[in-house]
Structure formats: structure tokens, C-alpha cells
Design a protein around this motif. Structure first.
Motif, PDB file in Angstrom:
ATOM      1  N   TYR A  68       0.808  -1.213   0.000  1.00 41.13           N
ATOM      2  CA  TYR A  68       0.000   0.000   0.000  1.00 41.13           C
ATOM      3  C   TYR A  68       0.844   1.268   0.000  1.00 41.13           C
ATOM      4  CZ  TYR A  68      -3.898  -3.089   1.123  1.00 41.13           C
ATOM      5  OH  TYR A  68      -4.833  -4.085   1.088  1.00 41.13           O
ATOM      6  N   THR A  69       1.998   1.213   0.676  1.00 41.72           N
ATOM      7  CA  THR A  69       2.848   2.398   0.781  1.00 41.72           C
ATOM      8  C   THR A  69       4.252   2.062   0.324  1.00 41.72           C
ATOM      9  OG1 THR A  69       1.577   3.124   2.702  1.00 41.72           O
ATOM     10  CG2 THR A  69       3.702   4.176   2.344  1.00 41.72           C
ATOM     11  N   LYS A  70       4.795   2.841  -0.562  1.00 42.52           N
ATOM     12  CA  LYS A  70       6.135   2.592  -1.064  1.00 42.52           C
ATOM     13  C   LYS A  70       7.160   2.727   0.053  1.00 42.52           C
ATOM     14  CE  LYS A  70       9.265   3.887  -4.809  1.00 42.52           C
ATOM     15  NZ  LYS A  70       9.489   4.786  -5.965  1.00 42.52           N
ATOM     16  N   GLY A  71       8.059   1.747   0.122  1.00 42.00           N
ATOM     17  CA  GLY A  71       9.110   1.792   1.126  1.00 42.00           C
ATOM     18  C   GLY A  71       8.754   1.099   2.422  1.00 42.00           C
ATOM     19  N   LYS A  72       7.482   0.729   2.587  1.00 40.72           N
ATOM     20  CA  LYS A  72       7.061   0.040   3.796  1.00 40.72           C
ATOM     21  C   LYS A  72       6.880  -1.438   3.489  1.00 40.72           C
ATOM     22  CE  LYS A  72       6.677   3.754   6.372  1.00 40.72           C
ATOM     23  NZ  LYS A  72       7.511   3.996   7.566  1.00 40.72           N
ATOM     24  N   ASN A  73       7.338  -2.317   4.367  1.00 45.31           N
ATOM     25  CA  ASN A  73       7.221  -3.745   4.131  1.00 45.31           C
ATOM     26  C   ASN A  73       5.930  -4.257   4.741  1.00 45.31           C
ATOM     27  OD1 ASN A  73       7.530  -6.495   3.749  1.00 45.31           O
ATOM     28  ND2 ASN A  73       9.732  -6.431   4.145  1.00 45.31           N
ATOM     29  N   ALA A  74       4.865  -4.250   3.943  1.00 45.90           N
ATOM     30  CA  ALA A  74       3.568  -4.713   4.420  1.00 45.90           C
ATOM     31  C   ALA A  74       3.571  -6.214   4.663  1.00 45.90           C
ATOM     32  CB  ALA A  74       2.487  -4.351   3.395  1.00 45.90           C
ATOM     33  N   THR A  75       4.439  -6.947   3.953  1.00 48.47           N
ATOM     34  CA  THR A  75       4.504  -8.397   4.121  1.00 48.47           C
ATOM     35  C   THR A  75       4.886  -8.769   5.543  1.00 48.47           C
ATOM     36  OG1 THR A  75       5.080  -8.749   1.791  1.00 48.47           O
ATOM     37  CG2 THR A  75       5.639 -10.504   3.332  1.00 48.47           C
ATOM     38  N   ASP A  76       5.847  -8.037   6.118  1.00 46.45           N
ATOM     39  CA  ASP A  76       6.271  -8.317   7.488  1.00 46.45           C
ATOM     40  C   ASP A  76       5.101  -8.224   8.457  1.00 46.45           C
ATOM     41  OD1 ASP A  76       8.729  -8.495   6.379  1.00 46.45           O
ATOM     42  OD2 ASP A  76       9.700  -7.020   7.656  1.00 46.45           O
ATOM     43  N   SER A  77       4.349  -7.134   8.358  1.00 45.19           N
ATOM     44  CA  SER A  77       3.226  -6.922   9.275  1.00 45.19           C
ATOM     45  C   SER A  77       2.177  -8.017   9.116  1.00 45.19           C
ATOM     46  CB  SER A  77       2.590  -5.553   9.007  1.00 45.19           C
ATOM     47  OG  SER A  77       3.522  -4.512   9.228  1.00 45.19           O
ATOM     48  N   ALA A  78       1.867  -8.371   7.872  1.00 44.60           N
ATOM     49  CA  ALA A  78       0.862  -9.405   7.626  1.00 44.60           C
ATOM     50  C   ALA A  78       1.307 -10.756   8.175  1.00 44.60           C
ATOM     51  CB  ALA A  78       0.584  -9.508   6.128  1.00 44.60           C
ATOM     52  N   MET A  79       2.578 -11.055   8.033  1.00 43.15           N
ATOM     53  CA  MET A  79       3.102 -12.332   8.504  1.00 43.15           C
ATOM     54  C   MET A  79       3.086 -12.399  10.030  1.00 43.15           C
ATOM     55  SD  MET A  79       6.532 -14.139   7.096  1.00 43.15           S
ATOM     56  CE  MET A  79       7.551 -15.218   8.099  1.00 43.15           C
ATOM     57  N   ILE A  80       3.390 -11.286  10.679  1.00 48.88           N
ATOM     58  CA  ILE A  80       3.352 -11.244  12.147  1.00 48.88           C
ATOM     59  C   ILE A  80       1.925 -11.428  12.650  1.00 48.88           C
ATOM     60  CG2 ILE A  80       3.668  -9.734  14.148  1.00 48.88           C
ATOM     61  CD1 ILE A  80       6.096  -8.533  12.648  1.00 48.88           C
ATOM     62  N   ILE A  81       0.978 -10.777  12.001  1.00 46.03           N
ATOM     63  CA  ILE A  81      -0.429 -10.926  12.390  1.00 46.03           C
ATOM     64  C   ILE A  81      -0.879 -12.371  12.198  1.00 46.03           C
ATOM     65  CG2 ILE A  81      -2.797 -10.290  11.770  1.00 46.03           C
ATOM     66  CD1 ILE A  81      -1.693  -7.498  11.058  1.00 46.03           C
ATOM     67  N   ASP A  82      -0.470 -12.966  11.082  1.00 47.14           N
ATOM     68  CA  ASP A  82      -0.801 -14.365  10.800  1.00 47.14           C
ATOM     69  C   ASP A  82      -0.254 -15.270  11.901  1.00 47.14           C
ATOM     70  OD1 ASP A  82      -1.665 -16.647   9.488  1.00 47.14           O
ATOM     71  OD2 ASP A  82      -0.016 -16.668   8.047  1.00 47.14           O
ATOM     72  N   ALA A  83       0.990 -15.033  12.294  1.00 44.43           N
ATOM     73  CA  ALA A  83       1.622 -15.847  13.333  1.00 44.43           C
ATOM     74  C   ALA A  83       0.897 -15.723  14.670  1.00 44.43           C
ATOM     75  CB  ALA A  83       3.091 -15.444  13.495  1.00 44.43           C
ATOM     76  N   MET A  84       0.511 -14.506  15.027  1.00 47.48           N
ATOM     77  CA  MET A  84      -0.170 -14.308  16.306  1.00 47.48           C
ATOM     78  C   MET A  84      -1.558 -14.934  16.293  1.00 47.48           C
ATOM     79  SD  MET A  84       2.172 -13.016  18.022  1.00 47.48           S
ATOM     80  CE  MET A  84       1.212 -12.809  19.523  1.00 47.48           C
ATOM     81  N   ASP A  85      -2.255 -14.859  15.158  1.00 52.19           N
ATOM     82  CA  ASP A  85      -3.559 -15.519  15.053  1.00 52.19           C
ATOM     83  C   ASP A  85      -3.423 -17.020  15.262  1.00 52.19           C
ATOM     84  OD1 ASP A  85      -4.901 -13.162  14.596  1.00 52.19           O
ATOM     85  OD2 ASP A  85      -4.987 -13.389  12.412  1.00 52.19           O
ATOM     86  N   LEU A  86      -2.403 -17.601  14.650  1.00 54.06           N
ATOM     87  CA  LEU A  86      -2.175 -19.040  14.797  1.00 54.06           C
ATOM     88  C   LEU A  86      -1.773 -19.393  16.226  1.00 54.06           C
ATOM     89  CD1 LEU A  86      -0.230 -19.624  11.459  1.00 54.06           C
ATOM     90  CD2 LEU A  86      -2.436 -20.650  12.055  1.00 54.06           C
TER      91      LEU A  86
END
Length: 243
Positions: A68-86
């Protein structure tokens, strides 16, 4: 017979090569069943084309994350959220993180606080804090090379560290000798499985990073320890050769 661990494998496709995924899954099979396989990334990005070809054959679910934003790693945030949900679901016994990004170190520490092991896989460029947090941590270059050897008879085998090289690695020698000392019985002999358990609980060590599939093979090659095979040769005991 104890139940096999249910493992969640989360892949940061932006920061790790697809070439080692088969080797990673093979390694994880030693620890349990990888029943969750999520690959995070922006699948509109052409740089992930190599990963796309590996998803279906390995039953890996792609997790789309737009930048969504150039220069920001959205993948990291999504992966962390995924891990916490699991983690909060209570349906997972262990995590495997495939990434070369040290930003996931706090996530590893949080998972460890909940009593679950974290197996790390990343390239040799991975920062040391993330490597140290995982147990074990395996360099994916080693696994990728092993995978290539299975399909290419002309490739040269991955060089194993020689006895001299193993002995020159002071940190390795100290770890092995400490593990044997802490696991040994009154006579100085230590059961190989107890040694391996001590090492896995206290370090990110993996014999694969030294070119050996098994810890026992590395220990034999180092010639730092006396070895006895007991119970009709089915059980390995080791003792510091200096004693």
C-alpha cells in the motif's frame, strides 16, 4: 507413541529464495507435520514468479499482501499478524519461519514465551540476532544445494567441514563439549539423544550448516570424543576424549 508436532510454516517470500523450499519441508518432517503452509508476499510482483511455481506442488497457500505504501514492508506486518492468530488459536505446536529478515526476532521471542519452539530458515545474510533466537536455524543455501544434488548427478557434493575445520571452530567445540558434560552420567559417558536435546534447547546449532545431515556424523568427524555403540549397536554414547 507421542503425537507428532503440528507445525506452522510461514514464509517471507520477499526475503528468501524459493530454491530451498523442498529441503525446508524435508527438514521439518523430522519434527512433525507441517499442516499450515503460508507464503506471504505481493503476488502481483514479478520477482515472486519463482515462488509461484513452487506453491501448488508443495501445498503452500499464497497469502496476498499489497504494498500500500512505497518503502514500507507490508509483508512483514501481515506475517506477524498471521503468526499471532495461529498462536492464539491453540492449534499449533511449533512454528517455522522462513526469512532472512531480523525484524522477526521479537516475534520469535514472543512465540518462545508461549512455550512453542521456533525453527528458523534463512540465507547466510540473515542477521545474527534472528539466527540466535531460533532453535535450530538452518541456512537455506545448504538445503538448496542438497535438493539440487538429488536431481543433478553432475553437481558436486556439498563439502563437509573437515576434522581440522571443525576443531578450529572454537564456538562449536565449546558447545559440543559443554553439551556432553551437561548430559553425561557419573562415568562421563553421555547418551547421544540427551546431547542433541541439550544443544537444541540452548543454541541455534544445526549440523546441516557444517555439511552433516546428523549430529552423530559431525561428532564422529571431529574426533573430539570417544564413541561407544550400545544395545546391539543401536544407541550411541560419547565421552570427551581428553578424559
Amino acid at each position: 507413541m507421542s503425537e507428532r508436532k503440528r507445525i506452522a510454516l510461514l514464509i517471507d517470500c520477499d526475503n528468501v529464495s524459493h530454491n530451498s523450499i523442498e529441503g525446508v519441508l524435508e527438514e521439518l518432517a523430522k519434527y512433525g507435520m507441517v499442516n499450515v503452509r503460508h507464503a506471504h508476499g505481493d503476488w502481483n510482483n514479478s520477482s515472486l514468479s519463482g515462488w509461484i511455481n513452487r506453491l501448488h506442488p508443495n501445498a503452500i497457500r499464497p497469502m496476498q499482501q499489497f504494498a500500500y505504501t512505497k518503502g514500507k514492508n507490508a509483508t512483514d506486518s501481515a506475517m506477524i499478524i498471521d503468526a499471532m492468530d495461529l498462536l492464539y488459536s491453540g492449534s499449533i505446536d511449533a512454528f517455522a519461519l522462513m526469512t532472512s529478515d531480523s525484524d522477526f526476532t521479537p516475534l520469535v521471542l514472543r512465540i518462545l514465551e508461549s512455550g512453542l519452539p521456533v525453527y528458523g530458515f534463512g540465507e547466510k545474510k540473515t542477521p545474527q540476532p534472528f539466527v540466535d533466537a531460533c532453535s535450530p536455524f538452518i541456512f537455506t543455501e545448504n538445503l538448496a544445494q542438497e535438493e539440487k544434488e538429488k536431481t543433478d548427478n553432475t553437481s558436486t557434493k556439498k563439502a563437509k567441514k573437515s576434522k581440522a575445520e571443525l576443531r578450529r571452530d572454537n564456538a562449536l567445540v565449546k558447545l559440543l563439549r559443554t553439551a556432553v558434560e551437561q548430559s553425561s552420567e557419573d562415568d562421563g559417558w553421555a547418551h547421544m539423544s540427551h546431547v542433541g536435546h541439550y544443544i537444541s534447547n540452548n543454541s541455534s546449532f544445526s549440523s546441516i550448516n557444517y555439511g552433516y545431515r546428523k549430529l552423530g556424523d559431525l561428532i564422529r568427524a571431529s574426533e573430539l570424543f570417544d564413541i561407544e555403540m550400545r544395545n546391539d549397536g543401536s544407541v550411541m554414547y560419547i565421552k570427551d576424549a581428553r578424559k
